[in-house]
Design an enzyme around this catalytic site. Structure first.
Site, PDB file in Angstrom:
ATOM      1  N   HIS A 237      -0.766  -2.086  -2.772  1.00 45.03           N
ATOM      2  CA  HIS A 237      -0.783  -1.164  -3.979  1.00 45.03           C
ATOM      3  C   HIS A 237       0.211  -1.529  -4.920  1.00 45.03           C
ATOM      4  O   HIS A 237       0.939  -0.943  -5.492  1.00 45.03           O
ATOM      5  CB  HIS A 237      -0.680   0.553  -3.641  1.00 45.03           C
ATOM      6  CG  HIS A 237      -1.563   1.176  -2.786  1.00 45.03           C
ATOM      7  ND1 HIS A 237      -2.635   1.604  -3.435  1.00 45.03           N
ATOM      8  CD2 HIS A 237      -1.844   1.200  -1.537  1.00 45.03           C
ATOM      9  CE1 HIS A 237      -3.630   2.328  -2.561  1.00 45.03           C
ATOM     10  NE2 HIS A 237      -2.943   1.861  -1.197  1.00 45.03           N
ATOM     11  N   ASP A 300       0.848   2.442   2.880  1.00 44.68           N
ATOM     12  CA  ASP A 300      -0.517   2.735   3.498  1.00 44.68           C
ATOM     13  C   ASP A 300      -1.437   1.398   2.750  1.00 44.68           C
ATOM     14  O   ASP A 300      -1.116   0.759   1.776  1.00 44.68           O
ATOM     15  CB  ASP A 300      -1.077   3.988   2.849  1.00 44.68           C
ATOM     16  CG  ASP A 300      -1.097   4.179   1.301  1.00 44.68           C
ATOM     17  OD1 ASP A 300      -0.123   3.661   0.722  1.00 44.68           O
ATOM     18  OD2 ASP A 300      -1.996   4.601   0.801  1.00 44.68           O
ATOM     19  N   GLU A 301      -2.567   1.380   3.519  1.00 39.00           N
ATOM     20  CA  GLU A 301      -3.786   0.666   3.007  1.00 39.00           C
ATOM     21  C   GLU A 301      -3.546  -0.971   2.601  1.00 39.00           C
ATOM     22  O   GLU A 301      -3.785  -1.517   1.306  1.00 39.00           O
ATOM     23  CB  GLU A 301      -4.563   1.235   1.764  1.00 39.00           C
ATOM     24  CG  GLU A 301      -5.231   2.629   2.185  1.00 39.00           C
ATOM     25  CD  GLU A 301      -5.705   3.222   0.884  1.00 39.00           C
ATOM     26  OE1 GLU A 301      -6.541   4.020   1.307  1.00 39.00           O
ATOM     27  OE2 GLU A 301      -5.208   3.378  -0.290  1.00 39.00           O
ATOM     28  N   ALA A 302      -2.358  -1.284   3.200  1.00 37.38           N
ATOM     29  CA  ALA A 302      -1.946  -2.901   2.986  1.00 37.38           C
ATOM     30  C   ALA A 302      -3.130  -3.725   3.752  1.00 37.38           C
ATOM     31  O   ALA A 302      -2.721  -4.491   4.647  1.00 37.38           O
ATOM     32  CB  ALA A 302      -0.615  -3.183   3.711  1.00 37.38           C
ATOM     33  N   HIS A 303      -4.360  -3.605   3.495  1.00 38.01           N
ATOM     34  CA  HIS A 303      -5.187  -4.375   4.071  1.00 38.01           C
ATOM     35  C   HIS A 303      -5.026  -5.834   4.052  1.00 38.01           C
ATOM     36  O   HIS A 303      -5.669  -6.661   5.081  1.00 38.01           O
ATOM     37  CB  HIS A 303      -6.629  -3.948   3.559  1.00 38.01           C
ATOM     38  CG  HIS A 303      -6.849  -2.411   3.644  1.00 38.01           C
ATOM     39  ND1 HIS A 303      -6.389  -1.651   4.776  1.00 38.01           N
ATOM     40  CD2 HIS A 303      -7.413  -1.577   2.979  1.00 38.01           C
ATOM     41  CE1 HIS A 303      -6.833  -0.439   4.488  1.00 38.01           C
ATOM     42  NE2 HIS A 303      -7.509  -0.552   3.388  1.00 38.01           N
TER      43      HIS A 303
END
Length: 490
Positions: A237, A300-303
């Site tokens: 993000h 979060d969401e550190a894909h």
């Protein structure tokens, strides 16, 4: 006396049906440490009544609202209060100014809705007689506002602070940076705000808070007994930061600014030393601006960050926050990096079990509950809602109200739950009316889960009390959603 939200621990109406009436002679009596709460109350009541309502420490005469700091039942803690009303006056008693402020919010709801008018309105201004004894179930009762996807001005944030304070919310979590915008001035990295903050979802002008504006927001919240927790999401993000400084990218090339709504595509460069200089500078400046105990590091969401790199990153970054004298908060994904037991994981999943959280609680961490399918205020009410998203499902008022934070997650006892928070993400929200439409009437539901004892939890009672809030919201200009589940007054 039974219309208050969140529901108090104990309500004892006067069996003779008496009342106290505000008059032009009414004064607000305060102890020395209660003056600011007294002035806040006077500012609430003066516009509609037209009365002087002087704030004084003079103890003589009747017709007074008294705010007393002193000995109360120890079980009330720092945020509890007693509220006693008879025909001669109102007395709110608490151990601290926080408790008095919470009592003032209950008193406010006992007055006619017209008290919220910002111009002189017709009385009478009566308060039903009786007694309330009250204290919170959970220490942390939060609301989160995403100012990164769409920027909200300081005035719009203050408006939301005023609204959440009515329902005894004591924490405002500000999501200050994301792929679409960087919203806080960092003097050592100025392009974060001036360039990284120059757009938003859909390509609008964006914006950012100067450090002075941010300090003012923190102080404004503190006057309403609300602590601000700032969030800089990392290592994902982060496109707004990567676009602002090419050297933060592994290839040294800055990506373009981003105005879409996809997630998980960006990452700080884990192996570059400048990444940690950058993070250290940001956290240092943010810690100096933030008197609260927590800095929220996202996580979060550190894909596109591999798990070994994710762990490596936070093993460097977590001690930075701790060295600044701050505790770390983060989305529950952060638990992969095994932070200290003082860290606060915020659970945002959609299931009632999570092994990372269960294991962390066994180690001694407390947890903050924000299940996305229960508490995310940006979820649509139903398929016809014009704003919001639906990836976690639809959330009508009964869904927001119908879960018990004390027993929601398997393997997480109530003693390990620090509290609840209602996040409001802003992919589709651009103005205060949009915030209000999604937050009301669901925010009061989450507030009641955080404050009221589970023994008071009752849907029929809540929907009746919620309906009674509508005239108040109308006076305040709150653009609320008229859920068909509630029998709103005509």
């Amino acid at each position: 006396m039974n219309q208050v939200i969140p529901a108090p621990v104990s309500v004892t109406p006067d069996r003779h049906g008496g009342e106290f009436r505000l008059t032009p002679d009414t004064v607000i009596r305060v102890d020395r440490g209660a003056k600011r709460v007294g002035e806040y109350l006077a500012d609430l009541l003066r516009p509609a009544t037209g009365y002087r309502l002087p704030v004084t420490d003079d103890r003589h005469g009747d017709s007074a609202i008294s705010l007393d700091l002193g000995k109360v039942d120890p079980r009330l803690g720092d945020e509890g209060y007693t509220l006693d009303v008879d025909r001669r006056g109102v007395e709110i008693k608490a151990r601290t100014a926080k408790g008095l402020f919470n009592g003032v919010q209950s008193l406010r709801q006992l007055l006619p809705a017209r008290i919220e008018s910002r111009s002189v309105a017709r009385g009478p201004w009566t308060v039903p007689a009786g007694r309330i004894v009250d204290q919170p179930r959970f220490a942390h009762r939060g609301a989160m506002l995403d100012v990164a996807r769409h920027f909200f001005s300081p005035e719009e944030v203050k408006r939301y602070i005023d609204q959440i304070s009515m329902y005894k919310i004591n924490t405002l979590h500000l999501h200050l940076a994301d792929d679409q915008g960087w919203r806080i001035e960092i003097k050592s990295w100025p392009r974060l705000a001036t360039y990284g903050g120059s757009t938003e979802v859909g390509g609008g002008p964006g914006g950012y808070y100067t450090q002075e504006q941010y300090r003012d927001l923190v102080a404004y919240a503190a006057e309403r007994q609300i602590t601000v927790i700032p969030e800089i999401d990392m290592p994902g993000h982060t496109n707004a930061a990567l676009a602002s400084y090419a050297e933060l990218n592994c290839d040294g090339v800055a990506p373009p600014l981003y105005t879409g709504t996809e997630v998980g595509f960006s990452s700080l460069c884990i192996d570059k030393e400048i990444t940690y200089r950058f993070v250290g500078d940001v956290l240092r400046e943010l810690a100096a601006l933030t008197p609260g105990e927590y800095l929220h590091l996202g996580g979060d969401e550190a894909h596109v960050t591999t798990e070994p790199d994710y762990i490596k990153f936070f093993q460097r970054v977590l001690p930075m926050a701790e060295d600044l004298g701050k505790k770390v908060a983060g989305w529950h994904d952060l638990l992969k990096a095994s932070p200290l037991t003082s860290a606060l994981p915020q659970y945002w999943g959609t299931t009632d079990s999570n092994q990372l959280v269960t294991d962390a609680v066994a180690r001694g961490n407390k947890v903050l509950l924000s299940p996305a399918n229960k508490s995310y205020l940006d979820m649509k009410y139903d398929e016809n809602t014009p704003l919001g998203l639906s990836w976690a499902g639809y959330i009508e008022v009964d869904t927001a109200y119908g879960w018990d934070p004390g027993s929601y997650l398997q393997g997480v006892p109530e003693s390990a739950v620090l509290g609840v928070e209602a996040p409001l993400w802003s992919e589709t929200l651009e103005i205060s009316d949009h915030i209000e439409f999604m937050a009301f009437p669901r925010l009061p539901a989450i507030a009641e889960l955080g404050w009221s004892p589970w023994s008071t939890h009752d849907w029929e009672s809540f929907r009746t009390r919620l309906a009674a809030q509508a005239p108040r919201w109308t006076e305040l200009g709150i653009d609320f959603y008229r859920s068909p589940q509630i029998d709103w007054p005509a």
